[in-house]
Write an enzyme that holds these catalytic residues in place. Structure first.
Site, PDB file in Angstrom:
ATOM      1  N   SER A  43       0.833  -1.200   0.000  1.00 45.74           N
ATOM      2  CA  SER A  43       0.000   0.000   0.000  1.00 45.74           C
ATOM      3  C   SER A  43       0.874   1.258   0.000  1.00 45.74           C
ATOM      4  CB  SER A  43      -0.860  -0.030   1.281  1.00 45.74           C
ATOM      5  OG  SER A  43      -1.981   0.782   1.148  1.00 45.74           O
ATOM      6  N   PRO A  44       0.362   2.340  -0.576  1.00 47.99           N
ATOM      7  CA  PRO A  44       1.126   3.589  -0.524  1.00 47.99           C
ATOM      8  C   PRO A  44       1.374   4.002   0.932  1.00 47.99           C
ATOM      9  CG  PRO A  44      -0.737   3.774  -2.035  1.00 47.99           C
ATOM     10  CD  PRO A  44      -0.902   2.487  -1.295  1.00 47.99           C
ATOM     11  N   CYS A  46       3.443   7.075   3.002  1.00 44.53           N
ATOM     12  CA  CYS A  46       4.293   8.259   3.077  1.00 44.53           C
ATOM     13  C   CYS A  46       5.502   7.980   3.950  1.00 44.53           C
ATOM     14  CB  CYS A  46       3.530   9.417   3.712  1.00 44.53           C
ATOM     15  SG  CYS A  46       2.309  10.122   2.633  1.00 44.53           S
ATOM     16  N   GLN A 120       1.234   6.213  -6.644  1.00 42.53           N
ATOM     17  CA  GLN A 120      -0.011   6.881  -6.233  1.00 42.53           C
ATOM     18  C   GLN A 120       0.191   8.385  -6.388  1.00 42.53           C
ATOM     19  OE1 GLN A 120      -1.300   7.433  -2.071  1.00 42.53           O
ATOM     20  NE2 GLN A 120      -3.152   6.287  -2.575  1.00 42.53           N
ATOM     21  N   TYR A 202      -8.081  14.035   1.594  1.00 42.03           N
ATOM     22  CA  TYR A 202      -7.247  14.933   0.799  1.00 42.03           C
ATOM     23  C   TYR A 202      -8.090  15.544  -0.331  1.00 42.03           C
ATOM     24  CZ  TYR A 202      -3.632  12.899   3.670  1.00 42.03           C
ATOM     25  OH  TYR A 202      -2.897  12.515   4.752  1.00 42.03           O
ATOM     26  N   ARG A 250      -8.098   5.065  -5.432  1.00 42.71           N
ATOM     27  CA  ARG A 250      -8.368   4.789  -4.007  1.00 42.71           C
ATOM     28  C   ARG A 250      -9.418   5.770  -3.510  1.00 42.71           C
ATOM     29  NH1 ARG A 250      -4.291   3.668   1.028  1.00 42.71           N
ATOM     30  NH2 ARG A 250      -4.598   1.567   0.223  1.00 42.71           N
ATOM     31  N   LEU A 322      -6.051  -3.341   8.226  1.00 45.44           N
ATOM     32  CA  LEU A 322      -5.946  -4.369   9.266  1.00 45.44           C
ATOM     33  C   LEU A 322      -6.090  -5.783   8.709  1.00 45.44           C
ATOM     34  CD1 LEU A 322      -7.629  -2.768  12.405  1.00 45.44           C
ATOM     35  CD2 LEU A 322      -5.212  -3.207  11.981  1.00 45.44           C
ATOM     36  N   ARG A 345       0.853  -1.479   7.139  1.00 42.66           N
ATOM     37  CA  ARG A 345       1.685  -1.647   8.336  1.00 42.66           C
ATOM     38  C   ARG A 345       2.327  -3.022   8.453  1.00 42.66           C
ATOM     39  NH1 ARG A 345      -2.884   0.913  11.987  1.00 42.66           N
ATOM     40  NH2 ARG A 345      -4.045  -0.099  10.304  1.00 42.66           N
TER      41      ARG A 345
HETATM   42  C1  LIG Z   1       3.302   5.182   7.463  1.00 45.17           C
HETATM   43  C2  LIG Z   1       2.033   5.216   6.680  1.00 45.17           C
HETATM   44  C3  LIG Z   1       1.920   6.067   5.596  1.00 45.17           C
HETATM   45  C4  LIG Z   1       0.761   6.087   4.813  1.00 45.17           C
HETATM   46  N1  LIG Z   1       0.716   6.850   3.669  1.00 45.17           N
HETATM   47  C5  LIG Z   1      -0.322   6.706   2.809  1.00 45.17           C
HETATM   48  C6  LIG Z   1      -0.281   7.287   1.518  1.00 45.17           C
HETATM   49  O1  LIG Z   1       0.703   7.893   1.088  1.00 45.17           O
HETATM   50  N2  LIG Z   1      -1.377   7.130   0.721  1.00 45.17           N
HETATM   51  C7  LIG Z   1      -2.475   6.408   1.125  1.00 45.17           C
HETATM   52  O2  LIG Z   1      -3.435   6.283   0.360  1.00 45.17           O
HETATM   53  N3  LIG Z   1      -2.514   5.824   2.330  1.00 45.17           N
HETATM   54  C8  LIG Z   1      -1.462   5.931   3.172  1.00 45.17           C
HETATM   55  N4  LIG Z   1      -1.457   5.261   4.353  1.00 45.17           N
HETATM   56  C9  LIG Z   1      -2.579   4.366   4.645  1.00 45.17           C
HETATM   57  C10 LIG Z   1      -2.242   2.939   4.214  1.00 45.17           C
HETATM   58  O3  LIG Z   1      -1.944   2.875   2.830  1.00 45.17           O
HETATM   59  C11 LIG Z   1      -3.361   1.960   4.565  1.00 45.17           C
HETATM   60  O4  LIG Z   1      -4.513   2.320   3.840  1.00 45.17           O
HETATM   61  C12 LIG Z   1      -3.687   1.943   6.052  1.00 45.17           C
HETATM   62  O5  LIG Z   1      -2.505   1.970   6.829  1.00 45.17           O
HETATM   63  C13 LIG Z   1      -4.505   0.719   6.437  1.00 45.17           C
HETATM   64  O6  LIG Z   1      -3.842  -0.475   6.068  1.00 45.17           O
HETATM   65  P1  LIG Z   1      -2.987  -1.367   7.119  1.00 45.17           P
HETATM   66  O7  LIG Z   1      -3.936  -1.745   8.227  1.00 45.17           O
HETATM   67  O8  LIG Z   1      -2.524  -2.540   6.305  1.00 45.17           O
HETATM   68  O9  LIG Z   1      -1.865  -0.532   7.657  1.00 45.17           O
HETATM   69  C14 LIG Z   1      -0.325   5.259   5.168  1.00 45.17           C
HETATM   70  C15 LIG Z   1      -0.217   4.424   6.274  1.00 45.17           C
HETATM   71  C16 LIG Z   1       0.929   4.370   7.017  1.00 45.17           C
HETATM   72  C17 LIG Z   1       1.034   3.427   8.178  1.00 45.17           C
END
Ligand SMILES: Cc1cc2nc3c(=O)[nH]c(=O)nc-3n(C[C@H](O)[C@H](O)[C@H](O)COP(=O)(O)O)c2cc1C
Length: 377
Positions: A43-44, A46, A120, A202, A250, A322, A345
């Site tokens: 996933s994207p 930052c 992205q 955003y 997204r 999650l 994550r």
């Molecule tokens: C460090 C970090 C940076 C993130 N940056 C972005 C981002 O640049 N673009 C985006 O759409 N979501 C971003 N997210 C959200 C994740 O892509 C994801 O949708 C969210 O963490 C839920 O998924 P997970 O439970 O697998 O972490 C970010 C999440 C984390 C933890």
């Protein structure tokens, strides 16, 4: 002479009759001309680690390591359209050729490892101009490198956040043109897939939600007016993004706030995107528009959104949020709730998640040759 021998079963048919025992997450998937080796997407995320929007060694190792780790798709963090569209001054951008050239090495390396290279793209809107999370993440004052944000309406994200400047039609037209420009540079940099970031509060999401969009022109008010900005962004991207390359979007499938953007709106939007024939997958996320949101967080809590859009609209979806275990990911795909699994994550925690998931699910999955001797557990 009559031939009494039973007809030979064609090879292809025999294959169909054999049950495919490959776990669903390890089955290849096609979007237009692009084939991913499996259905796991980084996933994207930052990294807040760039200067002047230019990717550097950190981004190469972060994305490269996850491509080595076996994911089918490796996506960059959100890469911004213009300097004032960044979340922090340390976020990535792709508004000039220096940035484009720095991305070339990253896209190439991801692809050399057998992954699909995704980028992205987005604009932070009223959530821009903040400090890095580890510096507190608060709005940045001008003397600390901050800037004035833009948004569909002059409504701040939260108390204590500055009021953004309302975009006039000229600003909207210019921003849409930036979607075309960034798609061109993404193509020149060698990416395989673009994902438009229309989620998490955003800029694009700010146009979609009636809570952040109070405009009275053709970009606000009715559902059709609120989705116009995104539809124009899709058209702009497609004007520079080759037909054979996939485009993902997204979205937040709900604001998790009474009276806000909701799943019904998300389904309607997905129907429009499908009908337009330019978008190949809906990455089904949620939230982020306002701190007033009430999210019932639990494992796989956003999967029902991917499921609803997939079944009601018939467009491929990605499930995100999650999803941590191999069994959970496998079950989501086996149930037909989504087409790919998107993980953030868990991938930070373990860049080799796909290799370890393959082990857990007893799937055959080749490791990078250089790392084969590490396959000891
Ligand atoms: C460090 C970090 C940076 C993130 N940056 C972005 C981002 O640049 N673009 C985006 O759409 N979501 C971003 N997210 C959200 C994740 O892509 C994801 O949708 C969210 O963490 C839920 O998924 P997970 O439970 O697998 O972490 C970010 C999440 C984390 C933890």
């Amino acid at each position: 002479m009559p031939n009494n021998k039973p007809a030979k079963q064609p090879e292809a048919d025999r294959k169909v009759l054999q049950r495919d025992t490959t776990p669903h997450i390890f089955r290849p998937i096609n979007f237009r001309s692009v084939t991913a080796r499996n259905r796991i997407m980084v996933s994207p995320m930052c990294q807040y680690s760039a200067a002047d929007g230019v990717p550097n060694d950190w981004h190469l190792q972060h994305l490269g390591c996850r491509a080595v780790g076996g994911a089918g798709f490796v996506f960059t963090e959100v890469v911004h359209l213009e300097p004032r569209g960044r979340i922090t001054p340390n976020c990535l951008g792709l508004w000039n050729d220096e940035q484009r050239d720095a991305f070339k090495r990253i896209a190439r390396f991801i692809k050399e490892q057998g992954a699909v290279a995704g980028i992205q793209i987005g604009h932070a809107g009223r959530k821009g101009s903040t400090a890095q999370p580890w510096e507190g993440g608060k709005p940045l004052a001008a003397d600390k490198g901050g800037w004035t944000n833009i948004a569909p309406s002059p409504i701040p994200f939260a108390e204590g956040h500055p009021v953004p400047a309302e975009m006039d039609e000229k600003a909207i037209t210019q921003t849409i043109a930036m979607f075309a420009a960034i798609a061109r540079r993404a193509r020149e940099a060698g990416f395989d897939i673009i994902e438009i970031h229309a989620a998490h509060g955003y800029l694009v999401h700010e146009f979609l939600s009636p809570l952040s969009n109070r405009r009275t022109d053709r970009y606000g008010g009715s559902f059709d007016n609120r989705v116009r900005f995104l539809l124009e962004a899709v058209d702009a991207v497609r004007s520079e993004w080759p037909e054979e390359k996939p485009l993902f979007v997204r979205i937040s499938c709900t604001d998790w706030i009474e009276g806000g953007w909701d799943l019904d709106s998300a389904v309607k939007l997905a129907q429009l995107l499908k009908a337009g024939g330019k978008v190949d997958l809906i990455d089904s996320s949620s939230g982020g528009l306002s701190p007033l949101q009430k999210i019932p967080v639990h494992p796989g809590y956003q999967v029902p959104f991917a499921d609803a859009i997939r079944s009601k609209v018939g467009i491929p979806t990605g499930a995100v949020g999650l999803i941590h275990s191999a069994d959970q990911a496998e079950q989501i795909l086996a149930n037909g709730q989504a087409d790919i699994i998107i993980m953030a994550r868990a991938m930070l925690n373990d860049p080799y998640w796909p290799m370890h998931a393959a082990k857990a699910l007893r799937a055959k999955f080749p490791w990078a040759k250089q790392y084969e001797r590490g396959d000891i557990f």
